[in-house]
Write an enzyme that holds these catalytic residues in place. Structure first.
Site, PDB file in Angstrom:
ATOM      1  N   ASP A  29      -0.715   5.789  -2.757  1.00  0.00           N
ATOM      2  CA  ASP A  29      -0.367   4.432  -3.181  1.00  0.00           C
ATOM      3  C   ASP A  29      -1.333   3.989  -4.280  1.00  0.00           C
ATOM      4  O   ASP A  29      -2.540   4.216  -4.191  1.00  0.00           O
ATOM      5  CB  ASP A  29      -0.429   3.469  -1.983  1.00  0.00           C
ATOM      6  CG  ASP A  29       0.285   2.167  -2.260  1.00  0.00           C
ATOM      7  OD1 ASP A  29       1.341   1.917  -1.638  1.00  0.00           O
ATOM      8  OD2 ASP A  29      -0.205   1.375  -3.106  1.00  0.00           O
ATOM      9  N   ILE A  30      -0.799   3.344  -5.298  1.00  0.00           N
ATOM     10  CA  ILE A  30      -1.595   2.916  -6.458  1.00  0.00           C
ATOM     11  C   ILE A  30      -2.538   1.774  -6.088  1.00  0.00           C
ATOM     12  O   ILE A  30      -3.533   1.536  -6.768  1.00  0.00           O
ATOM     13  CB  ILE A  30      -0.635   2.518  -7.609  1.00  0.00           C
ATOM     14  CG1 ILE A  30      -1.295   2.685  -8.956  1.00  0.00           C
ATOM     15  CG2 ILE A  30      -0.070   1.126  -7.434  1.00  0.00           C
ATOM     16  CD1 ILE A  30      -0.317   2.616 -10.126  1.00  0.00           C
ATOM     17  N   GLN A  92       9.014  -5.882   1.407  1.00  0.00           N
ATOM     18  CA  GLN A  92       9.410  -4.693   0.623  1.00  0.00           C
ATOM     19  C   GLN A  92       9.464  -5.072  -0.855  1.00  0.00           C
ATOM     20  O   GLN A  92      10.228  -5.955  -1.252  1.00  0.00           O
ATOM     21  CB  GLN A  92      10.781  -4.167   1.078  1.00  0.00           C
ATOM     22  CG  GLN A  92      11.182  -2.883   0.335  1.00  0.00           C
ATOM     23  CD  GLN A  92      12.522  -2.319   0.775  1.00  0.00           C
ATOM     24  OE1 GLN A  92      13.288  -2.967   1.504  1.00  0.00           O
ATOM     25  NE2 GLN A  92      12.821  -1.114   0.333  1.00  0.00           N
ATOM     26  N   HIS A  98      10.673   4.054   1.618  1.00  0.00           N
ATOM     27  CA  HIS A  98       9.345   4.690   1.610  1.00  0.00           C
ATOM     28  C   HIS A  98       8.619   4.361   2.890  1.00  0.00           C
ATOM     29  O   HIS A  98       8.755   3.267   3.439  1.00  0.00           O
ATOM     30  CB  HIS A  98       8.523   4.277   0.388  1.00  0.00           C
ATOM     31  CG  HIS A  98       8.390   2.794   0.195  1.00  0.00           C
ATOM     32  ND1 HIS A  98       9.397   2.032  -0.348  1.00  0.00           N
ATOM     33  CD2 HIS A  98       7.378   1.940   0.470  1.00  0.00           C
ATOM     34  CE1 HIS A  98       9.007   0.772  -0.396  1.00  0.00           C
ATOM     35  NE2 HIS A  98       7.784   0.681   0.104  1.00  0.00           N
TER      36      HIS A  98
HETATM   37  P1  AMP Z   1       6.364  -2.106  -0.304  1.00  0.00           P
HETATM   38  O1  AMP Z   1       5.654  -3.356  -0.798  1.00  0.00           O
HETATM   39  O2  AMP Z   1       6.347  -1.913   1.170  1.00  0.00           O
HETATM   40  O3  AMP Z   1       7.750  -2.017  -0.913  1.00  0.00           O
HETATM   41  O4  AMP Z   1       5.517  -0.880  -0.863  1.00  0.00           O
HETATM   42  C1  AMP Z   1       5.529  -0.509  -2.201  1.00  0.00           C
HETATM   43  C2  AMP Z   1       4.222   0.169  -2.471  1.00  0.00           C
HETATM   44  O5  AMP Z   1       4.324   0.894  -3.680  1.00  0.00           O
HETATM   45  C3  AMP Z   1       3.020  -0.774  -2.621  1.00  0.00           C
HETATM   46  O6  AMP Z   1       2.043  -0.464  -1.631  1.00  0.00           O
HETATM   47  C4  AMP Z   1       2.529  -0.510  -4.040  1.00  0.00           C
HETATM   48  O7  AMP Z   1       1.114  -0.539  -4.141  1.00  0.00           O
HETATM   49  C5  AMP Z   1       3.076   0.897  -4.296  1.00  0.00           C
HETATM   50  N1  AMP Z   1       3.284   1.235  -5.695  1.00  0.00           N
HETATM   51  C6  AMP Z   1       3.881   0.496  -6.657  1.00  0.00           C
HETATM   52  N2  AMP Z   1       3.930   1.162  -7.830  1.00  0.00           N
HETATM   53  C7  AMP Z   1       3.346   2.367  -7.597  1.00  0.00           C
HETATM   54  C8  AMP Z   1       3.080   3.517  -8.404  1.00  0.00           C
HETATM   55  N3  AMP Z   1       3.425   3.577  -9.705  1.00  0.00           N
HETATM   56  N4  AMP Z   1       2.449   4.576  -7.834  1.00  0.00           N
HETATM   57  C9  AMP Z   1       2.079   4.531  -6.538  1.00  0.00           C
HETATM   58  N5  AMP Z   1       2.316   3.490  -5.714  1.00  0.00           N
HETATM   59  C10 AMP Z   1       2.930   2.417  -6.238  1.00  0.00           C
END
Ligand code: AMP
Ligand code: ZN
Length: 112
Positions: A29-30, A92, A98
């Site tokens: 996760d970023i 979300q 995911h």
């Molecule tokens: P959610 O908020 O449950 O939909 O989770 C989405 C997740 O994706 C969050 O924890 C973000 O930090 C993560 N995220 C968003 N963009 C990226 C990216 N480019 N690479 C890795 N993780 C990401």
């Protein structure tokens, strides 16, 4: 389709890869919420748990098998949490199924 995680699955947007096979991708996760925080996604687009059907549910079993294997490989024996947020009120932010895997610190329950 203009989907962030479809683009990551296709390699069009870079990610820090943990594991990959023909069906799924695992990447860090970023914005990590714990010392260990990675995401597990199907390569084929499914919007959320709300879209799981008898036709596509096999991927969920496969995802959990890989999570179990990774928990051993990454030595998460002190505990880990698997979370999937579904819809706006649950937080979300990316509408592509995911599973968050969080570990490396004590995690509160119930979640806020
Ligand atoms: P959610 O908020 O449950 O939909 O989770 C989405 C997740 O994706 C969050 O924890 C973000 O930090 C993560 N995220 C968003 N963009 C990226 C990216 N480019 N690479 C890795 N993780 C990401
Ligand atoms: Zn997608």
């Amino acid at each position: 389709m203009d989907c962030l995680f479809c683009k990551i699955a296709a390699g069009e947007i870079p990610s820090r890869k943990v594991y990959e096979d023909e069906q799924i991708l695992v990447f860090y996760d970023i914005e990590p919420q714990a010392p260990v925080h990675f995401l597990v996604i199907p390569k084929k687009h499914i919007s959320s748990v709300g879209e799981i059907t008898p036709e596509n549910s096999q991927i969920v079993a496969h995802i959990y098998e890989v999570i179990a294997k990774l928990s051993q490989d990454l030595k998460l024996e002190n505990g880990f949490r698997v979370v999937t947020n579904c819809g706006e009120e649950a937080g979300q932010s990316v509408p592509h199924l995911h599973f968050h895997v969080l570990a490396g610190r004590s995690l509160a329950w119930p979640p806020g």
